[in-house]
Design a protein around this motif. Structure first.
Motif, mmCIF file in Angstrom:
data_model
loop_
_atom_site.group_PDB
_atom_site.id
_atom_site.type_symbol
_atom_site.label_atom_id
_atom_site.label_comp_id
_atom_site.label_asym_id
_atom_site.label_seq_id
_atom_site.Cartn_x
_atom_site.Cartn_y
_atom_site.Cartn_z
ATOM 1 N N PHE A 1 -4.848 0.911 -2.783
ATOM 2 C CA PHE A 1 -5.010 -0.389 -3.434
ATOM 3 C C PHE A 1 -3.845 -1.300 -3.061
ATOM 4 C CE2 PHE A 1 -7.382 2.586 -5.995
ATOM 5 C CZ PHE A 1 -8.555 1.896 -6.278
ATOM 6 N N ALA A 2 -4.130 -2.576 -2.904
ATOM 7 C CA ALA A 2 -3.094 -3.541 -2.524
ATOM 8 C C ALA A 2 -3.214 -4.791 -3.380
ATOM 9 C CB ALA A 2 -3.217 -3.896 -1.047
ATOM 10 N N LYS A 3 -2.111 -5.475 -3.553
ATOM 11 C CA LYS A 3 -2.121 -6.729 -4.301
ATOM 12 C C LYS A 3 -1.023 -7.638 -3.771
ATOM 13 C CE LYS A 3 0.766 -4.770 -7.981
ATOM 14 N NZ LYS A 3 0.842 -4.508 -9.432
ATOM 15 N N PRO A 4 -1.138 -8.950 -4.007
ATOM 16 C CA PRO A 4 -0.075 -9.864 -3.559
ATOM 17 C C PRO A 4 1.239 -9.563 -4.266
ATOM 18 C CG PRO A 4 -2.078 -11.069 -4.158
ATOM 19 C CD PRO A 4 -2.256 -9.667 -4.640
ATOM 20 N N ASP A 5 2.346 -10.008 -3.682
ATOM 21 C CA ASP A 5 3.629 -9.810 -4.336
ATOM 22 C C ASP A 5 3.759 -10.736 -5.538
ATOM 23 O OD1 ASP A 5 4.319 -12.313 -3.438
ATOM 24 O OD2 ASP A 5 5.561 -11.608 -1.787
ATOM 25 N N LEU A 6 4.879 -10.626 -6.246
ATOM 26 C CA LEU A 6 5.046 -11.317 -7.525
ATOM 27 C C LEU A 6 4.966 -12.832 -7.377
ATOM 28 C CD1 LEU A 6 5.620 -11.068 -10.529
ATOM 29 C CD2 LEU A 6 8.074 -11.076 -10.003
ATOM 30 N N LEU A 7 5.649 -13.394 -6.395
ATOM 31 C CA LEU A 7 5.645 -14.846 -6.226
ATOM 32 C C LEU A 7 4.259 -15.347 -5.869
ATOM 33 C CD1 LEU A 7 7.029 -17.561 -6.078
ATOM 34 C CD2 LEU A 7 7.741 -17.027 -3.728
ATOM 35 N N ALA A 8 3.582 -14.650 -4.959
ATOM 36 C CA ALA A 8 2.233 -15.056 -4.579
ATOM 37 C C ALA A 8 1.278 -14.969 -5.767
ATOM 38 C CB ALA A 8 1.723 -14.190 -3.432
ATOM 39 N N SER A 9 1.439 -13.922 -6.590
ATOM 40 C CA SER A 9 0.594 -13.787 -7.783
ATOM 41 C C SER A 9 0.843 -14.935 -8.752
ATOM 42 C CB SER A 9 0.867 -12.454 -8.473
ATOM 43 O OG SER A 9 0.528 -11.368 -7.638
ATOM 44 N N LEU A 10 2.116 -15.341 -8.887
ATOM 45 C CA LEU A 10 2.447 -16.463 -9.764
ATOM 46 C C LEU A 10 1.797 -17.750 -9.274
ATOM 47 C CD1 LEU A 10 4.094 -17.795 -12.059
ATOM 48 C CD2 LEU A 10 5.987 -18.007 -10.432
ATOM 49 N N LEU A 11 1.917 -18.023 -7.973
ATOM 50 C CA LEU A 11 1.335 -19.250 -7.421
ATOM 51 C C LEU A 11 -0.182 -19.254 -7.546
ATOM 52 C CD1 LEU A 11 3.529 -19.701 -4.203
ATOM 53 C CD2 LEU A 11 3.750 -20.858 -6.410
ATOM 54 N N ASP B 204 -8.947 0.880 2.296
ATOM 55 C CA ASP B 204 -8.125 -0.098 1.588
ATOM 56 C C ASP B 204 -9.000 -0.902 0.630
ATOM 57 O OD1 ASP B 204 -5.984 0.766 3.045
ATOM 58 O OD2 ASP B 204 -6.027 -0.894 4.476
ATOM 59 N N VAL B 205 -8.478 -1.192 -0.545
ATOM 60 C CA VAL B 205 -9.198 -1.971 -1.563
ATOM 61 C C VAL B 205 -8.285 -3.075 -2.071
ATOM 62 C CG1 VAL B 205 -10.370 -1.926 -3.799
ATOM 63 C CG2 VAL B 205 -10.515 0.069 -2.276
ATOM 64 N N ILE B 206 -8.791 -4.319 -2.081
ATOM 65 C CA ILE B 206 -8.039 -5.441 -2.649
ATOM 66 C C ILE B 206 -8.946 -6.228 -3.588
ATOM 67 C CG2 ILE B 206 -6.535 -5.642 -0.634
ATOM 68 C CD1 ILE B 206 -8.149 -8.147 0.158
ATOM 69 N N GLU B 207 -8.345 -6.871 -4.553
ATOM 70 C CA GLU B 207 -9.090 -7.730 -5.474
ATOM 71 C C GLU B 207 -9.004 -9.176 -5.003
ATOM 72 O OE1 GLU B 207 -8.229 -7.446 -9.578
ATOM 73 O OE2 GLU B 207 -8.302 -5.253 -9.629
ATOM 74 N N ILE C 12 0.853 -1.174 0.000
ATOM 75 C CA ILE C 12 0.000 0.000 0.000
ATOM 76 C C ILE C 12 0.896 1.233 0.000
ATOM 77 C CG2 ILE C 12 -1.780 1.288 1.234
ATOM 78 C CD1 ILE C 12 -2.688 -1.337 2.445
ATOM 79 N N PRO C 13 0.914 1.983 -1.111
ATOM 80 C CA PRO C 13 1.809 3.135 -1.166
ATOM 81 C C PRO C 13 1.380 4.242 -0.238
ATOM 82 C CG PRO C 13 0.351 3.097 -3.065
ATOM 83 C CD PRO C 13 0.119 1.823 -2.310
ATOM 84 N N ALA C 14 2.364 4.922 0.346
ATOM 85 C CA ALA C 14 2.057 6.044 1.224
ATOM 86 C C ALA C 14 1.783 7.278 0.386
ATOM 87 C CB ALA C 14 3.227 6.308 2.160
#
Length: 396
Positions: A184-194, A23-26, A10-12
């Motif tokens: 807005f927030a999202k999983p990191d790259l590895l989590a997104s890949l999995l 906060d918003v997540i998909e 989440i960017p400041a």
């Protein structure tokens, strides 16, 4: 623990105003272990930073995580110290079925876009029907509409505080806008890949591609690049299939189909094993998942591509690779060897100390133990004839 992979990015905001944030997540696709941990971490972050609300933007047909993990997630959504809300909306035709619908029911406020559907089973209720039956609270075509509608909604004995104000601009109707920072927030790259590979189509595609590369490496005797890529593809496929309700018997059928194709590649022409391989691949594909399915168009493209690659492409590639003098197999024409078993019209022979599949160019079979002479090469199959009485002019 997958939670360590799921840092909520989440960017400041450099501005001091507004002082509150949402906060918003998909939550998109099947709810697997990755998404379960991601939502848990997002709730923790929202509580820690005293967010005005957390919005789950939902588009999911269900969950494949363990029952305990999914039940725990529903409890976490319901019992959070900040309002956790759900908006079934976004591009395409968003859905919230089965376990995703359980999350909807546990949410403090539920919004739906006009084209959305939600319910315990497919096809569920359309957005308007969900509003009329009190399954949803807010008609929200966009996320911005949903955020505006959150302000003042009842929650946990109080009201949600998402400040808004009416903005008036010349020539335009007055418009309500939220006066909060939206993070807005999202999983990191590895989590997104999995998470990405734990979808039915992707896991299936990785399995087939990995097996095709194994066959390619076996028959072309390359430098190992295909084998390395195959290991990567099959490793990702194993993770994805392990997360999904996969039938092991279907995976074995798909592998058996590849073996069937490979036998006829070795023989040099598509025959009975190609038919059996196609049947095994088709049955394994249709039965791969229990309760889930691969889209028909994906099945058709993958099976047609596999058949084309193994029936036409692979034999041509093998012939091109092993018919060149640099590989040294043309020099075998004219060599003699021994029939390891009867060649009638196909069998095995030994030439230069190595066994080969062979076929005779004569109607007369060659007995086991007889001396043979190589008169041609077709891919990985040697064309042979009896040494005694055979033609002598082989070289060109």
């Amino acid at each position: 623990m997958l939670g360590a992979l799921l840092a909520v990015a989440i960017p400041a905001d450099a501005q001091s105003e507004p002082t509150r944030h949402v906060d918003v997540i998909e939550v998109d696709g099947l709810i697997d272990a990755v998404l379960v941990d991601f939502v848990h971490d997002a709730i923790d972050s929202a509580e820690r930073t005293d967010a005005a609300a957390l919005v789950l933007q939902l588009d999911s047909i269900g969950g494949v995580a363990s029952d305990a993990a999914l039940a725990g997630l529903v409890r976490r959504v319901r019992d959070a110290s900040i309002p956790v809300t759900a908006w079934v909306g976004g591009s395409g035709s968003p859905r919230a079925y089965r376990e995703a619908f359980d999350i909807v029911q546990a949410s403090a406020v539920v919004g739906v876009a006009p084209g959305a559907r939600l319910g315990p089973t497919s096809p569920g209720l359309k957005g308007g029907d969900a509003l009329r039956q009190k399954v949803a609270d807010v008609n929200a075509p966009t996320l911005r509409n949903f955020l505006v509608e959150l302000d003042g909604r009842r929650w946990n004995g109080g009201r949600i505080d998402v400040p808004t104000q009416v903005v008036r601009q010349a020539g335009r109707a007055p418009e309500r806008r939220v006066q909060v920072e939206v993070r807005f927030a999202k999983p990191d790259l590895l989590a997104s890949l999995l998470h990405g590979v734990a979808t039915p189509s992707v896991a299936y595609l990785l399995l087939v591609v990995g097996l095709l590369l194994v066959v390619f490496e076996f028959f072309t005797a390359g430098v190992g690049v295909a084998a390395v890529v195959a290991i990567g593809a099959l490793s990702l496929a194993a993770y994805g299939l392990g997360e999904l309700p996969t039938r092991l018997s279907a995976v074995l059928l798909i592998a058996a189909g590849m073996i069937g194709y490979s036998i006829d590649i070795q023989a040099g022409a598509p025959r009975t094993w190609t038919v059996l391989g196609t049947i095994a691949l088709a049955v394994g594909t249709v039965r791969l998942y229990d309760g889930l399915s691969v889209p028909l168009w994906v099945m058709a493209v993958v099976m047609a591509g596999t058949a084309l690659a193994l029936v036409s492409g692979m034999p041509a590639m093998v012939r091109a690779r092993f018919s060149t003098p640099t590989i040294g197999r043309e020099s075998m024409i004219g060599d003699t060897g021994t029939a390891l078993d009867e060649v009638a019209p196909e069998g095995r022979v030994e030439v230069r100390g190595a066994p080969w599949r062979a076929r005779t160019n004569r109607a007369t079979p060659i007995a086991a133990g007889a001396v043979i002479r190589v008169v041609g090469i077709d891919g990985l199959v040697l064309e042979v004839e009896p040494e005694a009485g055979g033609a002598r002019d082989y070289r060109h």
